[in-house]
Write an enzyme that holds these catalytic residues in place. Structure first.
Site, mmCIF file in Angstrom:
data_model
loop_
_atom_site.group_PDB
_atom_site.id
_atom_site.type_symbol
_atom_site.label_atom_id
_atom_site.label_comp_id
_atom_site.label_asym_id
_atom_site.label_seq_id
_atom_site.Cartn_x
_atom_site.Cartn_y
_atom_site.Cartn_z
ATOM 1 N N ASP A 48 4.017 21.221 -29.459
ATOM 2 C CA ASP A 48 3.113 21.602 -30.543
ATOM 3 C C ASP A 48 2.342 22.868 -30.161
ATOM 4 O OD1 ASP A 48 1.529 20.301 -33.087
ATOM 5 O OD2 ASP A 48 0.177 21.411 -31.768
ATOM 6 N N TYR A 53 -3.268 29.634 -31.100
ATOM 7 C CA TYR A 53 -3.323 29.351 -29.660
ATOM 8 C C TYR A 53 -2.924 30.587 -28.840
ATOM 9 C CZ TYR A 53 -3.055 24.388 -31.194
ATOM 10 O OH TYR A 53 -3.246 23.180 -31.808
ATOM 11 N N LYS A 78 1.626 26.452 -36.482
ATOM 12 C CA LYS A 78 0.639 26.342 -37.570
ATOM 13 C C LYS A 78 0.218 27.722 -38.062
ATOM 14 C CE LYS A 78 -1.050 22.404 -34.985
ATOM 15 N NZ LYS A 78 -0.928 22.828 -33.578
ATOM 16 N N HIS A 111 -3.157 25.163 -40.730
ATOM 17 C CA HIS A 111 -3.997 24.741 -39.592
ATOM 18 C C HIS A 111 -5.302 24.067 -40.038
ATOM 19 C CE1 HIS A 111 -4.483 25.791 -35.069
ATOM 20 N NE2 HIS A 111 -5.098 24.668 -35.339
#
Ligand code: A2P
Length: 283
Positions: A48, A53, A78, A111
């Site tokens: 994931d 990120y 996301k 997200h």
């Protein structure tokens, strides 16, 4: 679930391995590459990540170089909040795929929902974003589409308008923060709930009740948290950069919590949440 390769089945019949490896707060480059490789070596088949990120390049590199066939690994990313809207979502998806360097994505999530604090048009914005998700899904560039951090009142308007219903909702879920109303709503609508920060970012691990159960089953409190998610029908996404913990978090198939013990964990008082509430965030 009896083993790490066992899967939940989404409402569109796509299989999703029952524990995912979370990569939030793992930096790009060597750190994320090594962590993802360690996870895959230890049997994880579900990774994931997210554009936010900023580690999609490393995640993609690890997946491409690990020696396991692409189709045997389930990859989620996301869409970040600044990219909401129809055209911007399509462009952001292309950037995610360019960073991952993969041909297709298994699961793509919004997200965070646009919320009323951010815009009067929040429902329209979420719907336009979703329309782009549906297009990508129909073009078979993504095998499943869903959302993250959506509460029932964010999901309801989306469900009314959607041609393809969200298949997943990834929310913060750990002992002390169970978001029961959202979980119940998702179960009713056949939306699989995934747990981000199933260990409460490590903050829940010294809780006495969890320590008692860990002692009883000769497990760690992290393993108790992961097992509690699975037995609750929720897919946990534990994160670690420590090889021994990456392994430990997946060794949860040789014991079962009782119904009473699950209830006891469910009833722990509200604590340790991140403070990122979907209606309050301004990012
Ligand atoms: P680290 O990455 O240094 O190993 P969550 O998945 O709930 O966000 O929790 C992640 C945090 O919990 C990280 O700080 C991670 O540390 C820590 N962590 C992950 N697995 C374990 C474990 N088995 N035991 C103790 N801490 C853990």
């Amino acid at each position: 679930m009896k083993k790490l390769s066992d899967c939940f089945t989404l409402a569109n019949n796509v299989s999703i391995p029952c524990i995912g490896f979370g990569t939030w707060q793992i930096s790009d480059g060597n750190s994320v590459i090594q962590s993802v490789l360690t996870a895959i070596e230890n049997g994880y088949r579900h990774i994931d990540t997210a554009a936010a990120y900023e580690n999609e390049k490393g995640v993609g590199q690890a997946i491409r170089s690990c020696g396991v066939k692409r189709e045997d690994i389930f990859v989620t990313s996301k869409l970040w909040n600044s990219q909401r809207g129809y055209e911007t979502t399509l462009a952001a998806f292309d950037r995610t795929m360019a960073d991952l360097q993969l041909d297709y994505l298994d699961l793509y999530l919004i997200h965070w929902p646009a919320n009323a604090k951010q815009s009067n048009d929040w429902q329209k914005i979420n719907q336009e974003t979703w329309r782009a998700f549906e297009k990508l899904y129909k073009e078979k560039r993504i095998r499943a589409i869903g959302v993250s951090n959506f509460l029932p009142h964010h999901l309801e308007p989306l469900l009314k308008q959607a041609e393809i219903k969200p298949l997943v909702n990834q929310i913060e879920f750990h002992p002390g923060y169970t978001q029961q109303e959202t979980v119940d709503f998702c179960k009713l609508h056949r939306i699989l709930v995934e747990a981000w920060s199933p260990l409460g970012q490590g903050k829940v691990l010294a809780e006495p009740e969890l320590l008692r159960l860990a002692e009883k089953y000769q497990k760690s409190t992290a393993q108790i948290c992961v097992k509690w998610c699975l037995q609750s029908g929720i897919l946990p996404l534990p994160k670690s950069t420590t090889p021994i913990r990456i392994k430990e978090n997946s060794f949860v198939f040789d014991f079962e919590l009782s119904t009473q013990e699950i209830q006891t964990i469910n009833q722990l008082p509200h604590r340790w949440d991140s403070g990122f509430y979907p209606d309050n965030i301004d990012f």
